[in-house]
Structures are given as C-alpha cells and as structure tokens.
Design a protein around this motif. Structure first.
Motif, mmCIF file in Angstrom:
data_model
loop_
_atom_site.group_PDB
_atom_site.id
_atom_site.type_symbol
_atom_site.label_atom_id
_atom_site.label_comp_id
_atom_site.label_asym_id
_atom_site.label_seq_id
_atom_site.Cartn_x
_atom_site.Cartn_y
_atom_site.Cartn_z
ATOM 1 N N LEU A 229 -2.831 -1.289 -1.215
ATOM 2 C CA LEU A 229 -3.023 -0.479 -0.015
ATOM 3 C C LEU A 229 -4.053 0.618 -0.242
ATOM 4 C CD1 LEU A 229 0.720 -0.316 1.012
ATOM 5 C CD2 LEU A 229 -1.069 -1.659 2.105
ATOM 6 N N ILE A 230 -4.694 1.019 0.851
ATOM 7 C CA ILE A 230 -5.734 2.044 0.821
ATOM 8 C C ILE A 230 -5.259 3.235 1.639
ATOM 9 C CG2 ILE A 230 -8.107 2.605 1.505
ATOM 10 C CD1 ILE A 230 -8.785 -0.366 1.058
ATOM 11 N N TYR B 65 -8.675 -5.531 4.876
ATOM 12 C CA TYR B 65 -8.024 -5.842 6.145
ATOM 13 C C TYR B 65 -7.157 -4.672 6.588
ATOM 14 C CZ TYR B 65 -9.273 -10.773 6.241
ATOM 15 O OH TYR B 65 -9.979 -11.954 6.316
ATOM 16 N N GLN B 66 -7.009 -4.541 7.882
ATOM 17 C CA GLN B 66 -5.985 -3.664 8.428
ATOM 18 C C GLN B 66 -4.693 -4.464 8.351
ATOM 19 O OE1 GLN B 66 -6.854 -0.663 9.206
ATOM 20 N NE2 GLN B 66 -5.176 0.193 10.351
ATOM 21 N N VAL B 67 -3.646 -3.884 7.773
ATOM 22 C CA VAL B 67 -2.399 -4.618 7.577
ATOM 23 C C VAL B 67 -1.228 -3.902 8.239
ATOM 24 C CG1 VAL B 67 -3.169 -5.686 5.425
ATOM 25 C CG2 VAL B 67 -1.901 -3.550 5.329
ATOM 26 N N ASP B 68 -0.284 -4.699 8.650
ATOM 27 C CA ASP B 68 0.968 -4.198 9.207
ATOM 28 C C ASP B 68 1.974 -4.172 8.065
ATOM 29 O OD1 ASP B 68 3.111 -3.478 10.782
ATOM 30 O OD2 ASP B 68 3.358 -5.462 11.676
ATOM 31 N N TYR B 69 1.925 -3.070 7.286
ATOM 32 C CA TYR B 69 2.779 -2.962 6.112
ATOM 33 C C TYR B 69 3.031 -1.485 5.835
ATOM 34 C CZ TYR B 69 4.864 -4.525 1.760
ATOM 35 O OH TYR B 69 5.764 -4.804 0.764
ATOM 36 N N PRO B 70 4.290 -1.101 5.618
ATOM 37 C CA PRO B 70 4.587 0.319 5.379
ATOM 38 C C PRO B 70 4.042 0.798 4.031
ATOM 39 C CG PRO B 70 6.550 -1.016 5.047
ATOM 40 C CD PRO B 70 5.479 -1.938 5.567
ATOM 41 N N ASN C 119 5.849 6.935 3.140
ATOM 42 C CA ASN C 119 6.621 7.411 4.295
ATOM 43 C C ASN C 119 6.017 7.027 5.636
ATOM 44 O OD1 ASN C 119 8.482 8.642 2.618
ATOM 45 N ND2 ASN C 119 7.306 10.527 2.496
ATOM 46 N N SER C 120 5.017 6.149 5.642
ATOM 47 C CA SER C 120 4.340 5.798 6.877
ATOM 48 C C SER C 120 4.482 4.309 7.186
ATOM 49 C CB SER C 120 2.851 6.145 6.786
ATOM 50 O OG SER C 120 2.173 5.695 7.929
ATOM 51 N N ALA C 121 4.831 4.009 8.420
ATOM 52 C CA ALA C 121 4.911 2.618 8.867
ATOM 53 C C ALA C 121 3.668 2.219 9.663
ATOM 54 C CB ALA C 121 6.171 2.421 9.707
ATOM 55 N N ASP C 122 2.695 3.126 9.759
ATOM 56 C CA ASP C 122 1.486 2.845 10.525
ATOM 57 C C ASP C 122 0.647 1.769 9.836
ATOM 58 O OD1 ASP C 122 2.190 4.881 12.273
ATOM 59 O OD2 ASP C 122 0.976 6.383 11.246
#
Length: 105
Positions: free
Chosen positions: A39-40, A9-14, A17-20
């Motif tokens: 995370l990937i 899944y595309q996730v909204d999780y930092p 150093n990236s919040a994207d």
C-alpha cells in the motif's frame, strides 16, 4: 491486459485506521485472480526510512506514478488481494524510480 509488477492501482483495501480506497503498487504478476501489493500512503509525516520507500514529488519519474503528492510505499506489510479489489490503474513506476524501488523491495 493482465496486471503487472510496478503498476500502481487504486485499491479497495483498508490501511491501518482508514477504509478509504488508496493507491498500491503491484509486486508480483497476477496468479489465479490474486496479486501481491504494498500500500501507498500520502501521510508523509509518518514516513520511516527503515520501513518505507519514499516517492518524492520532485522525482523526474513521479508523473508516471499517477500520484498527486509526495508519498511512500509501506514495506512493513505486504498483502495478497483479489484482483476484484483493484478499482483502476493510476500509473506505474518507471525509469530510475523503478530501479530504486526494485532494489528496495
């Protein structure tokens, strides 16, 4: 349909150093609106074979992942997040790639 292990899944999780928003693989079935993820990253120059699972673009099962470039699963940090942070399904680990990932995790 409930979220399943090995789905990406595309996730909204930092991440570091990236919040994207970024891809993540589901590790365990959804429970009470929460899932365990790894995370990937596509920053392949940071790949560490001692900590990460490599997802090469030339793997026959790469297309099913929904990823666009060689990547790795960051196994050094596992997170439990709300399913509300799942933006959309990108793909899934299948075939030999799924077998290798299950052995690795």
């Amino acid at each position: 349909m409930p979220v399943q292990p090995l789905e990406i899944y595309q996730v909204d999780y930092p991440f570091r150093n990236s919040a994207d928003p970024r891809p993540a693989v589901i590790l365990e079935p959804e429970l009470n609106g929460r899932v365990a993820i790894a995370l990937i990253s596509g920053q392949i120059d940071l790949f560490n074979p001692m900590l990460h699972f490599h997802i090469p673009k030339d793997d026959p099962d790469f297309h099913a992942t929904g990823l666009t470039k060689p990547s790795y699963v960051a196994g050094d940090e596992i997170f439990e997040i709300s399913t509300t942070k799942l933006l959309f399904k990108r793909g899934v680990f299948t075939g030999d790639l799924a077998v290798r990932f299950k052995r690795w995790i």
